[in-house]
Every structure is written in C-alpha cells, then in structure tokens.
Design a protein around this motif. Structure first.
Motif: not given
Ligand SMILES: [Fe+2]
Length: 398
Positions: A60-61, A90-91, A120-124
C-alpha cells in the motif's frame, strides 16, 4: 538498457531496506512496486527481476512511503486503485518529498482521462495492464532520459549563473578601478588649482569637504554626492586661465578686471563639459557664483533654478572665504561666518541649506578643515564614507 542514473538520486534517501521483499539481489535498477493485489505484485516483480532489475514491493501507499524514507529507489511503479492511499495520493506525496523520483502509474482502465490526470499530478508515464516487461523498460528509459536532460539543463543554468556572476564581479572591479583613476586624476587637478592660487591655500579641498558634509545632512544620494564632490573640487579650474596680474592682485579689482575674473566660471565650464563623467560637475562649476536672489553671475539664476549642489557650494565657499586668511583680510572665527550665513539666508543663500549649515556645530567644521593628506575626493568617489550621516567626520576617520 541504460537505466540507473546516480546523479538523479536524492542523497537524503539512503539506508538499507528492512522488512521489504526483495525479488532479486542482482545489481541494477532499483524498483519499488506498489500494489495491493498480491498476485499482480508478485508477477510484476518476477518479470522485472528477469529483466535484471532489483525489486522491492509494498502492499500500500503508506508502506511505500516508509520504504522510500529508508532506501534509495530509482523508480516507483504504483497501481492506481488501492484502498486507503490510492496511487494518485501516493504520487502527490512522492512529488512533495522526492520531486526527482521516477514514478510510473499502472492502471487497469485504458482511459485517456485517467492517464492525463496521473500525468498532471506528476507521473512520468502511465501503463495499462496487463503489463509487459518491454513496455515497462521502454517507459523507464524514457523517464530516465527525460530526468537526465532536465538535470543537464539545471546544471547548465547553474553554471551560466556562476559565469554571469563572475563576469559581473570582474566588470564591477574594472569600473571601480576606472572610477578610482578618475578620482585620483581629479585630486591631482584640484591640488593643482589650489597650488596655482596659493593665496587661498587648500580652498577647493575645504569647500569640497564642507559641501559634502551639508549634502550628506540633506540625505543626498551617492550620485549627487559624487557630482558635488567633483564640482566643488574643480569649481575654480577656470582660474587657470586668469592672468596672474588679476588673480594675485592684492588690492580691489577694477570693474574691467572683475569682468575678466568672472569669466573663470564659463572657462571652467567649457573645459569640463565635454568630459562625460564630469557633466554634472560642469553644471556646478557654471553655477557656483549664482546667488539665491539672482544677484550672482554668469546667468543671474534665482532660487531653485540654481542647482542644489551650487546652492550648497555657495554657503561652503562663503564660509571658507571668511574663515581663511586672504590677502585682503585675516581669517575670521567660525561664529562670524555663522552670523553671515544666517543674515543672508533667503537672500544670497538657500534658507534650507543655510539651516543645515547652522545645524552643524562649529567643532565639526573646525575638524573638517584640519589639513590631512588622507582626505581626498577619491575616498568619496569610491563610495567610502558617504553612506554615514556625517560623511566628513568619517572621511576624517572619526
Ligand atoms: Fe569661483
């Protein structure tokens, strides 16, 4: 495959993992797989281990964040849908605490909107299940490459800033040396003027110091102080062209001789005005015999039409003329000069400037006029002592 990038790691994240499951001990890219489903988690770890990567798993996160606190990880692959702390939550936390961390979001929903939200949340990148090793490797390589480019840009920018900073400092030093050279030249010129008119001794040096003291009391800017310092030091430069018979005549001048003597103002102005850094000083030279009520020369300017520096200079010049030995009179006490300035405030002199002069004690004026080779215009032009409330006292080292 060219995955790990040591330069991208957060140095604060170090230590050995404890209690986490390592699917392989082989060196390579260190991955953290976060998925609440045991089967999917295990399958992914085995698959990536076979590709030569070192995997740590979290269910889990919250556990993932604890692992990230303990040990360095090259990339995180997190499932989007997890209970309590979702992949997106988590991100957000990973981006807050580890902004450089590579983060891939895995989702079972092939939905562009979900992917866009993750990005948008910053995932690559975002990956759609079922996951395949080559798909993950390609995505990781892309992400690492992007990070490397970002780091190179950051490094270049920092280097550029350092270069600009170093060059700026060099230029400032060069300008300071040039200005110092100007100041030394002006000191020599001022001394030459005083030597030529030996009867008035160090007149130009004293009026320069008196003027600086008064402008400083009027909160003059460094630029005004420099201009006044230069103008006061050179105010009688035009006298170099006045015949000795007139300049050194012990008795009163005839009206013809006085006219010739008065030309020193225009001569001095014409000599200096062509020199760019003395342009402001030239205006002071031109106006240094103007008087508040318009009775001065050469233009008969009145009131505030006379530059402030010249109005200050007029007081300084009168005070020094009265308190110094001249061929036609002996030096008078400062109190006599004080009475004269007060009597002519608003007539010959600007009242505000007169008030400033009268507000400074005689002892200060006496201290300023003491001969000392250490006090020169270069000190003022170099920016020394002019920021204090008592510039002349500071120049005197008091
Ligand atoms: Fe003069």
């Amino acid at each position: 495959m060219n995955l790990p990038h040591e330069a991208l790691k957060d140095p604060s994240r170090s230590g050995r993992r404890a209690g986490a499951t390592a699917c392989t001990t082989s060196p390579g890219t260190r991955l953290l797989i976060v998925d609440d489903e045991a089967e999917g988690r295990k399958l992914l770890a085995v698959m990536l281990a076979q590709a030569g990567m070192s995997c740590t798993t979290a269910t889990n996160g919250a556990e993932a964040l604890r692992i990230l606190q303990r040990e360095p990880v090259d990339a995180v692959i997190a499932d989007l849908n997890m209970p309590r702390v979702s992949g997106l939550e988590l991100l957000v936390q990973v981006r807050q605490f580890y902004p450089q961390q590579i983060f891939l979001m895995a989702t079972g929903v092939d939905d562009v909107r979900v992917g866009m939200q993750a990005m948008r949340e910053g995932a690559d990148d975002y990956l759609v299940k079922p996951l395949a090793a080559d798909m993950i490797v390609t995505s990781l390589e892309r992400a690492f490459h992007k990070r490397q480019l970002e780091q190179e840009v950051t490094n270049y920018r920092q280097h550029l800033e350092e270069m600009v900073s170093a060059r700026t400092l060099q230029l400032q030093n060069a300008l300071a040396r040039i200005e110092r050279g100007y100041a030394d030249t002006l000191d020599v010129l001022g001394a030459a003027i005083d030597l030529r008119d030996s009867q008035t001794g160090e007149h130009s040096r004293r009026v320069f110091l008196y003027s600086i003291e008064m402008l400083n009391a009027l909160n003059g800017t460094p630029k005004q102080l420099k201009s006044l310092a230069m103008g006061a030091r050179l105010h009688d430069i035009g006298k170099l062209a006045i015949p000795d018979a007139i300049l050194f005549k012990p008795g009163p001048l005839t009206s013809e001789e006085r006219k010739i003597m008065e030309t020193h103002v225009q001569i001095g102005y014409d000599m200096v005005k062509r020199i760019a850094f003395l342009a402001d000083a030239a205006e002071i030279i031109l106006a240094h015999h103007e008087r508040w009520n318009g009775s001065g020369h050469p233009q008969g300017l009145k009131g505030t039409d006379i530059p402030l520096a010249a109005r200050i200079f007029a007081v300084a010049d009168t005070v020094d003329a009265m308190t110094s030995d001249r061929p036609y009179h002996s030096a008078l006490p400062f109190q006599a000069a004080r009475i004269e300035i007060e009597r002519n405030a608003g007539i010959l002199f600007d009242s505000q400037v007169a008030d400033v002069f009268l507000g400074i004690p005689n002892e200060t004026w006496q201290a300023i006029r003491k001969p000392t080779s250490a006090i020169e215009i270069s000190g003022v032009l170099a920016g020394i002592s002019i920021e204090n409330s008592c510039a002349a006292a500071a120049l005197l080292g008091k």
